[in-house]
Design an enzyme around this catalytic site. Structure first.
Site, PDB file in Angstrom:
ATOM      1  CD  GLU A  94      -0.966 -25.790 -46.732  1.00 25.73           C
ATOM      2  OE1 GLU A  94      -0.334 -24.863 -47.262  1.00 25.73           O
ATOM      3  OE2 GLU A  94      -0.625 -26.987 -46.820  1.00 25.73           O
ATOM      4  CG  ASP A 112      -0.130 -22.672 -49.708  1.00 23.92           C
ATOM      5  OD1 ASP A 112       0.472 -22.586 -48.611  1.00 23.92           O
ATOM      6  OD2 ASP A 112      -0.027 -23.664 -50.453  1.00 23.92           O
ATOM      7  CB  ILE A 144       5.178 -21.468 -47.071  1.00 21.92           C
ATOM      8  CG1 ILE A 144       5.522 -20.305 -46.138  1.00 21.92           C
ATOM      9  CG2 ILE A 144       6.425 -21.917 -47.845  1.00 21.92           C
ATOM     10  CD1 ILE A 144       6.623 -20.603 -45.126  1.00 21.92           C
ATOM     11  CG  ASP A 145       2.181 -23.842 -53.217  1.00 26.65           C
ATOM     12  OD1 ASP A 145       1.796 -24.881 -52.663  1.00 26.65           O
ATOM     13  OD2 ASP A 145       2.317 -23.738 -54.445  1.00 26.65           O
ATOM     14  CB  THR A 187       5.889 -26.428 -46.585  1.00 25.17           C
ATOM     15  OG1 THR A 187       4.795 -25.526 -46.694  1.00 25.17           O
ATOM     16  CG2 THR A 187       6.422 -26.394 -45.173  1.00 25.17           C
ATOM     17  CG  ASP A 190      -1.765 -26.357 -52.770  1.00 28.43           C
ATOM     18  OD1 ASP A 190      -0.845 -25.826 -52.138  1.00 28.43           O
ATOM     19  OD2 ASP A 190      -2.346 -27.396 -52.393  1.00 28.43           O
TER      20      ASP A 190
HETATM   21  C1  LIP Z   1       2.281 -28.474 -51.850  1.00 27.89           C
HETATM   22  C2  LIP Z   1       2.136 -28.211 -53.339  1.00 27.89           C
HETATM   23  C3  LIP Z   1       2.899 -29.264 -54.087  1.00 27.89           C
HETATM   24  C4  LIP Z   1       2.055 -30.465 -53.941  1.00 27.89           C
HETATM   25  C5  LIP Z   1       1.854 -30.859 -52.494  1.00 27.89           C
HETATM   26  C6  LIP Z   1       1.450 -29.702 -51.622  1.00 27.89           C
HETATM   27  P1  LIP Z   1       2.374 -26.948 -49.621  1.00 27.89           P
HETATM   28  O1  LIP Z   1       1.800 -27.377 -51.090  1.00 27.89           O
HETATM   29  O2  LIP Z   1       2.261 -27.036 -53.849  1.00 27.89           O
HETATM   30  O3  LIP Z   1       3.021 -28.956 -55.449  1.00 27.89           O
HETATM   31  O4  LIP Z   1       2.587 -31.535 -54.655  1.00 27.89           O
HETATM   32  O5  LIP Z   1       0.875 -31.859 -52.441  1.00 27.89           O
HETATM   33  O6  LIP Z   1       0.090 -29.405 -51.727  1.00 27.89           O
HETATM   34  O7  LIP Z   1       1.969 -28.064 -48.716  1.00 27.89           O
HETATM   35  O8  LIP Z   1       3.835 -26.816 -49.728  1.00 27.89           O
HETATM   36  O9  LIP Z   1       1.652 -25.710 -49.336  1.00 27.89           O
END
Ligand code: LIP
Length: 304
Positions: free
Chosen positions: A71, A89, A91-92, A94, A240
């Protein structure tokens, strides 16, 4: 090129995710010092970048010829190819991370020929790791438990056999708001949320409820585990969903596209509908999916 050793890759991804977990839990993010990307709801922290850096070095040093898609190092025009590729990813979730809401994960996948073959999703705050290898089942391991505790490693789905997948009016569904807050995709999302949740008298499906927890990877694992019946989102990216995808399928779940008729979704499609496993099998899942698509109000459209 030799066939990828999926078990070795799995073990490496688990080990790397645990290392990343230590970096994540020892960080001190804050909402006031966090940078943004596309807009004020699209956040990135120094920890996202440091974790991705560590992960890419660890994976490249063991598998130097494999590609890497992450990412934080992505740029428009970069696409997954059929080459063996690690997808990360760091931190999914964030947004949750900077707010101190402990619903986040590091999501690591191995993808070959555009198919996710290994997935590891680790929430270091709950010490739970979801993991799967194509063809070998999906598991939830609680890393805080002793090695002889039977709850340490459980096969997914957790409720086995799973309950029948009746209609939407008995479903618990995860959706996400994402970071695009105007335009066509926003209108489709808001219309669909209303159609899913609204009362039957008003033409809605009246699901039991909607959940919006903030991590696509954990949402997919929630569907794989069976606590969520479905997860629908537009706007998220390959990193993601790649790891959660194989975990979902290995738990008997099905992934399709977020728009009506998209039976053959692609990892980079950016719109997805995941449905849990059921004893009723594929036909029951397909009936549920068709009912769900009737609630999608318009067409989600995303660019890479
Ligand atoms: C996030 C996702 C979240 C989604 C956001 C974003 P990040 O990932 O997991 O569910 O709604 O659009 O992609 O940015 O925290 O890695």
């Amino acid at each position: 090129m030799a066939e990828p050793d999926l078990q070795d890759i799995h073990d490496l991804l688990v080990e790397t995710a645990m290392q990343a977990g230590e970096m994540i839990t020892s960080a001190h993010p804050s909402t006031s010092t966090t940078d943004t990307k596309k807009n004020s709801s699209d956040l990135v922290t120094e920890t996202d970048q440091a974790v991705e850096n560590m992960v890419s070095s660890a994976l490249k040093s063991r598998y130097p010829s494999y590609s890497f898609l992450g990412e934080e190092t992505y740029h428009p025009g970069l696409h997954l190819t059929s080459a063996p590729t690690f997808v990360c990813d760091p931190i999914d979730g964030t947004t949750n991370f900077v707010h101190g809401y402990p619903y986040i994960s590091i999501s690591l996948a191995f993808v070959h020929n555009l198919r996710p073959l290994v997935g590891v999703v680790f929430n270091p705050f709950t010490a739970q790791i979801y993991h799967a290898i194509k063809g070998r089942g999906a598991y939830l391991t609680s890393t805080s438990l002793g090695k002889d505790d039977p709850a340490k490693m459980r096969q997914l789905p957790l409720r086995n056999p799973p309950e029948p997948l009746h209609g939407l009016d008995e479903a618990l569904v995860a959706v996400e708001w994402g970071n695009e807050r105007s335009g066509n995709n926003w209108d489709v999302k808001v219309g669909t949320f209303a159609a899913l949740a609204g009362a039957k008298e008003g033409g809605g499906a009246m699901v039991h409820s909607l959940r919006s927890l903030g991590s696509a990877a954990l949402n997919l694992c929630g569907v794989a585990a069976g606590g969520l019946d479905a997860y629908w989102e537009g706007g998220c990216w390959a990193w993601d969903v790649a790891a959660g995808w194989v975990i979902l399928e290995e738990a008997g779940g099905m992934m399709v596209g977020g728009n009506k008729g998209e039976w053959e979704p692609t990892i980079e499609g950016r719109r997805y509908l995941a449905v849990r496993g059921t004893e009723g099998g594929e036909q029951e899942q397909k009936n549920f999916i068709e009912e769900f698509w009737e609630c999608v109000k318009g067409t989600l459209e995303y660019e890479l």
